[in-house]
Each structure stands twice: as structure tokens, then as C-alpha cells.
Design an enzyme around this catalytic site. Structure first.
Site, PDB file in Angstrom:
ATOM      1  N   TYR A   1      56.501  32.780 111.700  1.00 38.38           N
ATOM      2  CA  TYR A   1      56.591  31.561 112.533  1.00 38.38           C
ATOM      3  C   TYR A   1      55.326  30.731 112.351  1.00 38.38           C
ATOM      4  O   TYR A   1      55.390  29.543 112.015  1.00 38.38           O
ATOM      5  CB  TYR A   1      56.774  31.919 114.019  1.00 38.38           C
ATOM      6  CG  TYR A   1      56.336  30.783 114.911  1.00 38.38           C
ATOM      7  CD1 TYR A   1      55.097  30.807 115.552  1.00 38.38           C
ATOM      8  CD2 TYR A   1      57.140  29.659 115.055  1.00 38.38           C
ATOM      9  CE1 TYR A   1      54.679  29.743 116.325  1.00 38.38           C
ATOM     10  CE2 TYR A   1      56.723  28.582 115.831  1.00 38.38           C
ATOM     11  CZ  TYR A   1      55.488  28.636 116.463  1.00 38.38           C
ATOM     12  OH  TYR A   1      55.067  27.571 117.211  1.00 38.38           O
TER      13      TYR A   1
ATOM     14  N   ASN B   1      68.456  26.311 120.518  1.00 38.98           N
ATOM     15  CA  ASN B   1      67.555  26.932 121.499  1.00 38.98           C
ATOM     16  C   ASN B   1      67.359  25.995 122.682  1.00 38.98           C
ATOM     17  O   ASN B   1      66.257  25.808 123.185  1.00 38.98           O
ATOM     18  CB  ASN B   1      66.193  27.254 120.847  1.00 38.98           C
ATOM     19  CG  ASN B   1      65.334  28.115 121.773  1.00 38.98           C
ATOM     20  OD1 ASN B   1      65.844  28.860 122.610  1.00 38.98           O
ATOM     21  ND2 ASN B   1      64.031  27.973 121.656  1.00 38.98           N
TER      22      ASN B   1
ATOM     23  N   SER C   1      50.862  24.271 116.071  1.00 40.07           N
ATOM     24  CA  SER C   1      50.512  25.296 117.064  1.00 40.07           C
ATOM     25  C   SER C   1      49.122  25.853 116.805  1.00 40.07           C
ATOM     26  O   SER C   1      48.680  25.935 115.657  1.00 40.07           O
ATOM     27  CB  SER C   1      51.532  26.436 116.972  1.00 40.07           C
ATOM     28  OG  SER C   1      51.069  27.579 117.677  1.00 40.07           O
TER      29      SER C   1
ATOM     30  N   ASN D   1      56.948  34.877 126.480  1.00 37.79           N
ATOM     31  CA  ASN D   1      55.735  34.238 126.983  1.00 37.79           C
ATOM     32  C   ASN D   1      55.449  34.602 128.443  1.00 37.79           C
ATOM     33  O   ASN D   1      56.353  34.936 129.212  1.00 37.79           O
ATOM     34  CB  ASN D   1      55.844  32.708 126.821  1.00 37.79           C
ATOM     35  CG  ASN D   1      55.890  32.275 125.349  1.00 37.79           C
ATOM     36  OD1 ASN D   1      56.666  31.431 124.988  1.00 37.79           O
ATOM     37  ND2 ASN D   1      55.036  32.868 124.512  1.00 37.79           N
ATOM     38  N   LEU D   2      54.188  34.475 128.808  1.00 36.61           N
ATOM     39  CA  LEU D   2      53.704  34.952 130.108  1.00 36.61           C
ATOM     40  C   LEU D   2      54.312  34.226 131.301  1.00 36.61           C
ATOM     41  O   LEU D   2      54.876  34.866 132.205  1.00 36.61           O
ATOM     42  CB  LEU D   2      52.176  34.843 130.163  1.00 36.61           C
ATOM     43  CG  LEU D   2      51.514  35.276 131.483  1.00 36.61           C
ATOM     44  CD1 LEU D   2      51.842  36.735 131.810  1.00 36.61           C
ATOM     45  CD2 LEU D   2      50.008  35.060 131.413  1.00 36.61           C
TER      46      LEU D   2
ATOM     47  N   THR E   1      48.412  28.657 116.749  1.00 35.59           N
ATOM     48  CA  THR E   1      48.575  29.907 116.003  1.00 35.59           C
ATOM     49  C   THR E   1      48.042  29.774 114.584  1.00 35.59           C
ATOM     50  O   THR E   1      47.720  30.762 113.919  1.00 35.59           O
ATOM     51  CB  THR E   1      50.060  30.347 116.033  1.00 35.59           C
ATOM     52  OG1 THR E   1      50.133  31.741 115.764  1.00 35.59           O
ATOM     53  CG2 THR E   1      50.903  29.563 115.070  1.00 35.59           C
TER      54      THR E   1
ATOM     55  N   GLY F   1      64.975  20.445 123.886  1.00 36.43           N
ATOM     56  CA  GLY F   1      64.214  21.684 124.125  1.00 36.43           C
ATOM     57  C   GLY F   1      63.181  21.511 125.227  1.00 36.43           C
ATOM     58  O   GLY F   1      63.096  20.462 125.869  1.00 36.43           O
ATOM     59  N   TYR F   2      62.388  22.563 125.442  1.00 41.51           N
ATOM     60  CA  TYR F   2      61.416  22.571 126.542  1.00 41.51           C
ATOM     61  C   TYR F   2      60.397  21.447 126.410  1.00 41.51           C
ATOM     62  O   TYR F   2      60.297  20.559 127.270  1.00 41.51           O
ATOM     63  CB  TYR F   2      60.723  23.939 126.560  1.00 41.51           C
ATOM     64  CG  TYR F   2      59.572  24.093 127.528  1.00 41.51           C
ATOM     65  CD1 TYR F   2      58.399  24.727 127.115  1.00 41.51           C
ATOM     66  CD2 TYR F   2      59.633  23.629 128.836  1.00 41.51           C
ATOM     67  CE1 TYR F   2      57.327  24.896 127.974  1.00 41.51           C
ATOM     68  CE2 TYR F   2      58.572  23.801 129.720  1.00 41.51           C
ATOM     69  CZ  TYR F   2      57.418  24.432 129.279  1.00 41.51           C
ATOM     70  OH  TYR F   2      56.344  24.593 130.144  1.00 41.51           O
TER      71      TYR F   2
ATOM     72  N   LYS G   1      54.432  26.840 110.442  1.00 47.09           N
ATOM     73  CA  LYS G   1      53.650  25.737 111.011  1.00 47.09           C
ATOM     74  C   LYS G   1      52.528  25.332 110.050  1.00 47.09           C
ATOM     75  O   LYS G   1      52.321  24.151 109.763  1.00 47.09           O
ATOM     76  CB  LYS G   1      53.053  26.137 112.374  1.00 47.09           C
ATOM     77  CG  LYS G   1      54.073  26.337 113.469  1.00 47.09           C
ATOM     78  CD  LYS G   1      54.866  25.065 113.759  1.00 47.09           C
ATOM     79  CE  LYS G   1      55.797  25.219 114.939  1.00 47.09           C
ATOM     80  NZ  LYS G   1      56.614  24.003 115.176  1.00 47.09           N
TER      81      LYS G   1
ATOM     82  N   ASP H   1      48.076  40.170 119.277  1.00 50.46           N
ATOM     83  CA  ASP H   1      47.381  39.310 120.254  1.00 50.46           C
ATOM     84  C   ASP H   1      45.893  39.241 119.953  1.00 50.46           C
ATOM     85  O   ASP H   1      45.292  40.255 119.577  1.00 50.46           O
ATOM     86  CB  ASP H   1      47.545  39.868 121.676  1.00 50.46           C
ATOM     87  CG  ASP H   1      48.858  39.437 122.305  1.00 50.46           C
ATOM     88  OD1 ASP H   1      49.546  38.607 121.692  1.00 50.46           O
ATOM     89  OD2 ASP H   1      49.184  39.938 123.387  1.00 50.46           O
TER      90      ASP H   1
HETATM   91  C1  WQD Z   1      49.772  34.810 126.709  1.00 49.53           C
HETATM   92  C2  WQD Z   1      48.954  35.983 127.259  1.00 49.53           C
HETATM   93  C3  WQD Z   1      49.601  38.087 126.342  1.00 49.53           C
HETATM   94  C4  WQD Z   1      53.601  38.181 128.184  1.00 49.53           C
HETATM   95  C5  WQD Z   1      52.479  32.357 122.021  1.00 49.53           C
HETATM   96  C6  WQD Z   1      52.703  32.117 120.563  1.00 49.53           C
HETATM   97  C7  WQD Z   1      52.140  30.780 120.179  1.00 49.53           C
HETATM   98  C8  WQD Z   1      52.692  29.710 121.085  1.00 49.53           C
HETATM   99  C9  WQD Z   1      52.433  30.037 122.537  1.00 49.53           C
HETATM  100  C10 WQD Z   1      54.501  28.596 119.993  1.00 49.53           C
HETATM  101  C11 WQD Z   1      48.560  36.983 126.188  1.00 49.53           C
HETATM  102  C12 WQD Z   1      49.879  38.051 127.831  1.00 49.53           C
HETATM  103  C13 WQD Z   1      52.332  37.788 127.777  1.00 49.53           C
HETATM  104  C14 WQD Z   1      53.743  39.298 129.053  1.00 49.53           C
HETATM  105  C15 WQD Z   1      51.358  39.573 129.070  1.00 49.53           C
HETATM  106  N1  WQD Z   1      54.062  29.541 120.854  1.00 49.53           N
HETATM  107  N2  WQD Z   1      51.232  38.478 128.215  1.00 49.53           N
HETATM  108  N3  WQD Z   1      52.606  39.947 129.460  1.00 49.53           N
HETATM  109  O1  WQD Z   1      50.877  34.895 122.657  1.00 49.53           O
HETATM  110  O2  WQD Z   1      49.146  33.253 123.551  1.00 49.53           O
HETATM  111  O3  WQD Z   1      51.113  32.408 122.274  1.00 49.53           O
HETATM  112  O4  WQD Z   1      53.038  31.317 122.788  1.00 49.53           O
HETATM  113  O5  WQD Z   1      53.837  27.788 119.384  1.00 49.53           O
HETATM  114  O6  WQD Z   1      52.494  30.515 118.845  1.00 49.53           O
HETATM  115  O7  WQD Z   1      52.003  33.119 119.842  1.00 49.53           O
HETATM  116  O8  WQD Z   1      51.432  33.323 124.565  1.00 49.53           O
HETATM  117  O9  WQD Z   1      52.532  33.622 126.731  1.00 49.53           O
HETATM  118  O10 WQD Z   1      53.073  35.244 124.841  1.00 49.53           O
HETATM  119  O11 WQD Z   1      50.853  35.359 125.955  1.00 49.53           O
HETATM  120  O12 WQD Z   1      50.340  40.189 129.451  1.00 49.53           O
HETATM  121  O13 WQD Z   1      54.871  39.704 129.456  1.00 49.53           O
HETATM  122  O14 WQD Z   1      49.745  36.689 128.199  1.00 49.53           O
HETATM  123  O15 WQD Z   1      49.093  39.365 125.947  1.00 49.53           O
HETATM  124  O16 WQD Z   1      47.269  37.499 126.507  1.00 49.53           O
HETATM  125  P1  WQD Z   1      50.555  33.567 123.241  1.00 49.53           P
HETATM  126  P2  WQD Z   1      52.081  34.398 125.545  1.00 49.53           P
END
Ligand code: WQD
Length: 335
Positions: A148, A35, A124, A198-199, A126, A10-11, A152, A294
Site C-alpha cells: 500500500y 470502499n 500518505s 485504525n485506532l 507512510t 469515501g471518508y 503511494k 508499527d
Molecule cells: C495508530 C496507533 C497503533 C489500532 C495507518 C496507516 C497509514 C495511514 C493511517 C492511510 C498505532 C495503535 C491501532 C488498535 C492500537 N493510512 N493501535 N490498537 O498505523 O499510524 O497509520 O493509518 O494512509 O498509512 O499505516 O494508524 O490508527 O492503525 O494506529 O493500539 O486497535 O494506534 O499501534 O500506535 P497508523 P492506526
């Protein structure tokens, strides 16, 4: 030392295998490709120039997992394998609880049967829930808001109980913040199935023309620019943290949680602007409503990891942006 890495294709798993091989550990990977992509194994060999053993198995399959321990003298386990999509877990709670919890039960059972009592668990941030104020400390109260995250937290509690039952275990619970970036070679990286949640993978897919524009979820948060603030950590720094955790428990027993983050809060707009600047690319975006679940701000206090694991992040935000783009631009369709 020989380390079993579950989910090692995985990643985060693959980046950790690279760092283990670099530090001359012997590695055994167990992965069912639920995955991840088999091509990662060739890329790991290409980058490291080293061999490792691989078993295509599901951790739920106790007989096949036992075979791994019969055929290899495993010294410790790094446990990444598990389902990890927050939204999917809300839609499929039973699959998430069954897969993530039962596979951990099977793993710990087989480890115990073979006298292997050192484990580094992929947890995490989280588990800090919605009510703690950043910077987050390991001693803060824990809670979760989705299945999820609950898997954890439950696994952390299960591993704590395992240590209480047998103090010969050495257990590290690593709470990741927001892993991004890719190996500097650009040959392995984040490769989400379907539309990225994810972002950073969403940003890189916009940059490579796979997505039209980025939707920024929420611009009215109580942060410096109104967009969500997170603790982005380079996946290679995160990988190295796992090796420091192995070392911490090599000759010690106990169970400890550690935050693996930079300690810096970066907003969505900060990240988008850094990415555009470093890579000289345009990321069209639209400010839209908040995403359910969020939090406004989430970043680490990682002093405990520095003090007890002698670990801190080395890579910069620019490195994270550069390496993410190098991976995506060299692999527009992923593996
Ligand atoms: C980051 C920021 C979004 C997508 C998640 C899981 C967490 C962990 C890490 C596993 C936030 C914003 C995102 C987009 C956006 N995973 N965003 N547009 O939610 O902090 O954490 O990933 O362990 O458990 O919850 O990460 O990358 O989804 O979001 O604006 O298309 O980017 O609102 O502020 P997050 P994320």
C-alpha cells in the site's frame, strides 16, 4: 471552477466535497463504491444543501472516465480513489499495484487528452518509512514497508516524472498523517468495513458497544507513556488542506509534496483518555504486544504547508474526539 473528486464518496473524499461545495466550487464525484456507501451522496446533499454530479465508475474504465471529461469541463482533479488497507495490501500485492497504479495511469492519460493538468494527490506519511526521526520533513528520504505504502511512493515518483515530461502540470502530493474525526453534523464519518484497522474507529466501536475492548498494541515503546505516538488530524482540517493545494496550483505549475498534520505527537493512551473525558464514556482496554510494522513515533513538521499553502489545522484533539463520537453514536451501524 469545476473539480473532479475521484473516490469522493469515501471518508476523506466526502469531507473534502463538503468543503469544496462550501467554498462554491462545482463538484463532480467519480466513485465505484468499492470502499464507500451510496448513502454518503444523500448525506453530502443534506449537509451542503447543494447539488453535484456523480458518476459510478471505476477509474480503470478509460471510456467511462473519458465520458466524465467530455460531459464536464473539469478544471482540476483531486485523486483519492485507491485501495488503502496496509494489512490487506501485504496479502494482495498484485491487486493493490494494479488498482492503485493503473487507475492513476488511466486518470493522467485522460486528463492529458483533455488538457487538464492540475492534480492534488492523496499520499500518505507512510512514505517516510521506519528510519526517519519525527518531526518529519518533506525533504527526508522516502521508503516503504508494505505494498500500500509502495503504491503511494510510486505514484509520487510517477507524478514527478510526469511534470519533468511536461512542465505545464501543477501537482500537489499531500502526505496525510492520521486522519480522524467527522463532520460536525455527525452525518458523515469514518465507516470501515469489518474490524477496524485504525485506532479511532476501533475506539468508537468499543464506545458504542460493538467491540468488547480496545487492544493497545505495545506499551514498551520509547515514548512518554510507552504507547505509540502519532499525529492525529481532524478530517475537516485535512479536507481544507486540499482546497488550499488547489489554489496553490491554480495559476502555477510544478510538483510539490506537503505534510498535512498538526505537528503534535499524541500517544494511544493520550487519545483514549481524551476520548473518555470529552465524551464521558468508558473505553475498556488491554495492553498487548506490538503490532508488526508499527513505528514508535510519527508526527509532522507542517511548516511548508503553512508557508506555501497558507494552511494550518484549526480543530483540537477534543474536537476530533467529540466529532468521532457524534458520528458513531448517531450511526452505530455506519451508513
Ligand atoms: C495508530 C496507533 C497503533 C489500532 C495507518 C496507516 C497509514 C495511514 C493511517 C492511510 C498505532 C495503535 C491501532 C488498535 C492500537 N493510512 N493501535 N490498537 O498505523 O499510524 O497509520 O493509518 O494512509 O498509512 O499505516 O494508524 O490508527 O492503525 O494506529 O493500539 O486497535 O494506534 O499501534 O500506535 P497508523 P492506526
Amino acid at each position: 471552477m469545476k473539480i473532479l473528486v475521484t473516490g469522493g464518496a469515501g471518508y476523506i473524499g466526502s469531507h473534502t466535497v463538503i468543503e469544496l461545495l462550501k467554498e462554491n466550487y462545482e463538484v463532480v464525484i467519480a466513485d465505484n463504491f468499492s470502499n464507500s456507501n451510496p448513502k454518503v451522496l444523500d448525506r453530502i446533499k443534506e449537509i451542503s444543501g447543494k447539488e453535484f454530479k456523480f458518476y459510478e465508475i471505476d477509474l480503470l474504465d478509460k471510456d467511462n472516465l473519458d465520458k466524465v471529461f467530455v460531459e464536464n469541463k473539469i478544471d482540476a482533479v483531486i485523486h483519492f480513489a485507491g485501495y488503502k488497507a496496509v494489512g490487506e495490501s501485504v496479502a494482495k500485492p498484485i491487486e493493490y499495484y494494479h488498482n492503485n497504479l493503473t487507475s492513476t495511469f488511466v486518470l493522467c492519460e485522460v486528463m492529458k487528452n483533455h488538457g487538464v493538468k492540475k492534480i492534488v494527490f492523496s499520499s500518505s506519511a507512510t512514505v517516510y518509512g521506519l528510519n526517519n526521526t519525527s518531526p518529519l520533513l518533506e525533504t527526508m528520504p522516502l521508503s516503504t514497508t508494505n505494498p500500500y505504502g509502495s503504491t503511494k511512493l510510486m505514484i509520487e515518483q510517477i507524478l514527478n516524472d510526469l511534470y519533468i515530461s511536461d512542465d505545464q502540470w501543477g501537482i500537489a502530493l499531500l502526505r496525510y498523517f492520521n486522519p480522524i474525526g467527522a463532520h460536525e453534523s455527525g452525518r458523515i464519518g469514518e465507516n470501515p468495513n469489518g474490524i477496524p484497522n485504525n485506532l479511532m474507529p476501533y475506539i468508537t466501536q468499543v464506545a458504542v458497544g460493538k467491540r468488547e475492548k480496545l487492544s493497545i498494541f505495545g506499551s514498551d515503546y520509547d515514548t512518554h507513556d510507552g504507547t505509540g505516538v502519532r499525529d492525529y488530524i481532524h478530517v475537516t482540517d485535512l479536507a481544507v488542506g486540499h482546497i488550499r493545494a488547489l489554489e496553490r496550483f491554480q495559476d502555477n505549475t510544478g510538483v510539490e509534496a506537503y505534510n498535512l498534520g498538526t505537528g503534535n505527537g499524541i500517544s494511544v493512551l493520550d487519545l483514549v483518555n481524551a476520548f473518555m473525558k470529552v465524551n464521558d464514556v468508558k473505553i475498556p482496554y488491554e495492553l498487548v504486544g506490538r503490532r508488526a510494522g508499527d513505528v514508535a513515533t510519527c508526527y509532522a513538521n507542517s511548516e511548508k504547508a503553512l508557508k506555501e499553502l497558507n494552511w494550518k489545522t484549526e480543530k483540537t484533539l477534543e474536537d476530533m474526539c467529540r466529532d468521532s463520537w457524534k458520528w458513531q453514536s448517531n450511526n452505530p451501524e455506519g451508513y
